[in-house]
Design a protein around this motif. Structure first.
Motif, PDB file in Angstrom:
ATOM      1  N   GLU A  56      -3.456  -3.891  15.359  1.00 59.86           N
ATOM      2  CA  GLU A  56      -2.124  -4.492  15.241  1.00 59.86           C
ATOM      3  C   GLU A  56      -1.164  -3.626  14.427  1.00 59.86           C
ATOM      4  N   LEU A  57      -1.656  -3.027  13.347  1.00 56.68           N
ATOM      5  CA  LEU A  57      -0.777  -2.244  12.474  1.00 56.68           C
ATOM      6  C   LEU A  57      -0.735  -0.770  12.847  1.00 56.68           C
ATOM      7  N   ALA A 112       1.694  -9.230   5.459  1.00 61.62           N
ATOM      8  CA  ALA A 112       2.066  -7.819   5.585  1.00 61.62           C
ATOM      9  C   ALA A 112       2.490  -7.463   7.007  1.00 61.62           C
ATOM     10  N   PRO A 113       3.717  -6.935   7.181  1.00 59.12           N
ATOM     11  CA  PRO A 113       4.175  -6.571   8.528  1.00 59.12           C
ATOM     12  C   PRO A 113       3.787  -5.146   8.925  1.00 59.12           C
ATOM     13  N   ALA A 114       3.383  -4.335   7.951  1.00 58.37           N
ATOM     14  CA  ALA A 114       3.123  -2.917   8.238  1.00 58.37           C
ATOM     15  C   ALA A 114       2.156  -2.355   7.206  1.00 58.37           C
ATOM     16  N   PHE A 115       1.746  -1.133   7.445  1.00 58.43           N
ATOM     17  CA  PHE A 115       0.753  -0.443   6.622  1.00 58.43           C
ATOM     18  C   PHE A 115       1.132  -0.429   5.141  1.00 58.43           C
ATOM     19  N   GLY A 116       2.386  -0.067   4.812  1.00 54.76           N
ATOM     20  CA  GLY A 116       2.793   0.078   3.422  1.00 54.76           C
ATOM     21  C   GLY A 116       2.657  -1.208   2.629  1.00 54.76           C
ATOM     22  N   GLY A 121      -0.386  -5.028  -1.127  1.00 55.54           N
ATOM     23  CA  GLY A 121      -1.160  -6.248  -1.291  1.00 55.54           C
ATOM     24  C   GLY A 121      -2.590  -5.979  -1.692  1.00 55.54           C
ATOM     25  N   ARG A 122      -3.187  -4.947  -1.092  1.00 61.51           N
ATOM     26  CA  ARG A 122      -4.571  -4.600  -1.427  1.00 61.51           C
ATOM     27  C   ARG A 122      -4.682  -4.067  -2.856  1.00 61.51           C
TER      28      ARG A 122
END
Length: 482
Positions: A56-57, A112-116, A121-122
């Motif tokens: 997805e991302l 989260a909408p994207a990798f960054g 969050g992680r």
């Protein structure tokens, strides 16, 4: 302090009283170790969530490693800050703050909408995980009577194993039942919010560490706490021991890192703690936690079967950690460590040999490797994981405990992060066979390190351990009988 004096000091304490006191202590341990459950779930959930998340991302192999390891680098920071924070504001308040951090990190990851944003969050989750890994074992050890300190402090590792198993089971159920739904990995991550909320509200009713209260000069509060988990006679006697240790001027001078490094015995025990922490990661246990599905696919399982088979090591891990609780108050710490590292060396060698001699596509290959992985995880949980967290909560003197366990666990998480980041690349470069032969070599070195440097702490009060660590006498103390 002589061995005879230490023995008299412990034997002069009134016996433990079962009943409401022990039940109260069990409730405190259950609530506090929800932090361990969160630790296990947050580190294990990526195992099944990573593949749909990557789709997805649009993650590449490199960014997959970054997503996985970002939590671990955050945990390294959290471990160091958690130790210092718990020294400053108390163990209980720090755990409350960590519960809020767990919840915030979960919300960021789920939305989260994207990798960054996912990496942010992680990292937040990692700070909470690292802080919990530092503070919860110390909190439990400082509340526990010395007779049962090993099994009580070890309950945190059981909950870590339960959390990892819960992550594997949730991933398997959600992935196989609703795997066709877009964004299903978000639901896998969202489950973490439930224990985070439970930890916060549970800790509101839990006491502060009595040893931390004594260090801050709050004697009456410390006695009040001890009287909720011991008989009054026992509480008064223990408080006198804690006050005696805390009032010694030589200990009050070792609160800073510079002072620790300037004392050869304190420096040595810090090195031992760092070694215990780092070698626990070099067992390779977290390569199974993070990349177990990848390892099993490499062994020959298809993707769906690997997701289900991945639950088996998690289940064995919980069983092994429960067995370990039984052993902790009955078997010497050194025996646990040396046995554990030798067994793990053996299983890694056999996994490497099986990968080498059983051809890809062989019907036996995936099942042989799964059995060996299960034996590895079982040995790790039975002999090492619980023992690692117990020994880290025991060996450091009170005035350097938060600082030192923070440094040791910081190093642990850095080693963890590097393995999480590099393991896929290592497997790609030298294969499954070479990876496990490499891990076998690490664990053989660890066995020698424990044989040469690890002191024995079973059956000792924290105050007697502190006395002997500060003078180096702990290395001359004969091991207690099994």
């Amino acid at each position: 302090m002589s061995a005879a004096a230490r023995s008299r000091g412990a034997s002069q304490l009134p016996p433990l009283t079962k009943g409401p006191f022990s039940r109260r202590l069990m409730i405190v341990a259950l609530v506090a170790t929800i932090g361990g459950l969160l630790f296990g779930y947050d580190t294990g959930v990526i195992n099944g969530a990573l593949r749909p998340m990557a789709t997805e991302l649009g993650l590449t192999p490199l960014t997959e490693g970054v997503v996985t390891s970002s939590l671990l680098f955050g945990a390294a920071v959290g471990a160091f800050l958690g130790g210092r924070m718990s020294d400053a504001i108390g163990r209980r308040r720090t755990i409350l703050a960590l519960a809020i951090t767990f919840l915030c990190g979960t919300v960021i990851c789920v939305l989260a909408p994207a990798f960054g944003v996912m990496v942010v969050g992680r990292v937040v989750l990692g700070i909470a995980v690292g802080g919990a890994s530092t503070v919860v074992p110390v909190y439990l050890a400082e509340l526990a009577p010395f007779e049962t300190r090993g099994s009580l402090a070890g309950r945190n590792e059981v909950m870590i194993a339960v959390g990892a198993l819960a992550a594997f089971a949730v991933n398997a159920v959600i992935g196989n039942v609703w795997g066709h739904i877009d964004g299903i990995w978000r639901f896998m991550l969202a489950v973490c919010a439930i224990p985070a909320i439970a930890l916060f509200f549970g800790m509101l009713r839990m006491p502060e560490s009595p040893r931390w209260l004594v260090e801050k000069g709050r004697r009456s509060e410390a006695l009040e706490v001890l009287c909720t988990v011991r008989s009054r006679e026992r509480a008064v006697a223990e408080l006198a021991q804690v006050e005696s240790a805390a009032s010694t001027d030589s200990r009050r001078e070792v609160a800073s890192l510079r002072a620790v490094l300037g004392n050869k015995w304190l420096r040595r025990i810090l090195i031992v703690g760092i070694g215990v922490a780092v070698f626990q990661q070099l067992t390779g246990i977290n390569t199974i936690v993070y990349y177990g599905q990848v390892v099993l696919i490499e062994a020959g399982f298809d993707e769906s079967a690997a997701l289900i088979a991945n639950v088996v090591p998690g289940l064995i891990g919980v069983i092994g950690s429960i067995v370990s609780l039984y052993l902790m108050d009955r078997v010497n710490r050194r025996t646990m460590f040396i046995t554990g590292y030798l067994l793990i060396t053996l299983w890694h060698l056999l996994i490497g040999i099986a990968s080498l001699v059983l051809p890809v596509g062989s019907g036996a290959r995936p099942y042989v490797i799964l059995v060996l992985v299960v034996l590895f995880v079982g040995s790790m949980q039975t002999f090492l994981n619980v023992a690692t967290w117990v020994i880290l909560s025991e060996i450091f003197p009170l005035h350097m405990r938060g600082l030192s366990i923070g440094i040791a666990v910081f190093c642990m998480w850095i080693a963890n992060a590097l393995l999480g980041l590099l393991f896929p690349t290592v497997v790609e470069g030298i294969g499954l066979t070479g990876s496990f032969f490499m891990l076998a070599a690490f664990n053989l070195v660890a066995a020698v390190f424990m044989l040469k440097l690890l002191p024995e702490t079973r059956g000792r009060t924290l105050e007697s351990i502190e006395e002997d660590v500060s003078t180096g006498e702990i290395y001359a103390v004969p091991e207690p009988r099994r």
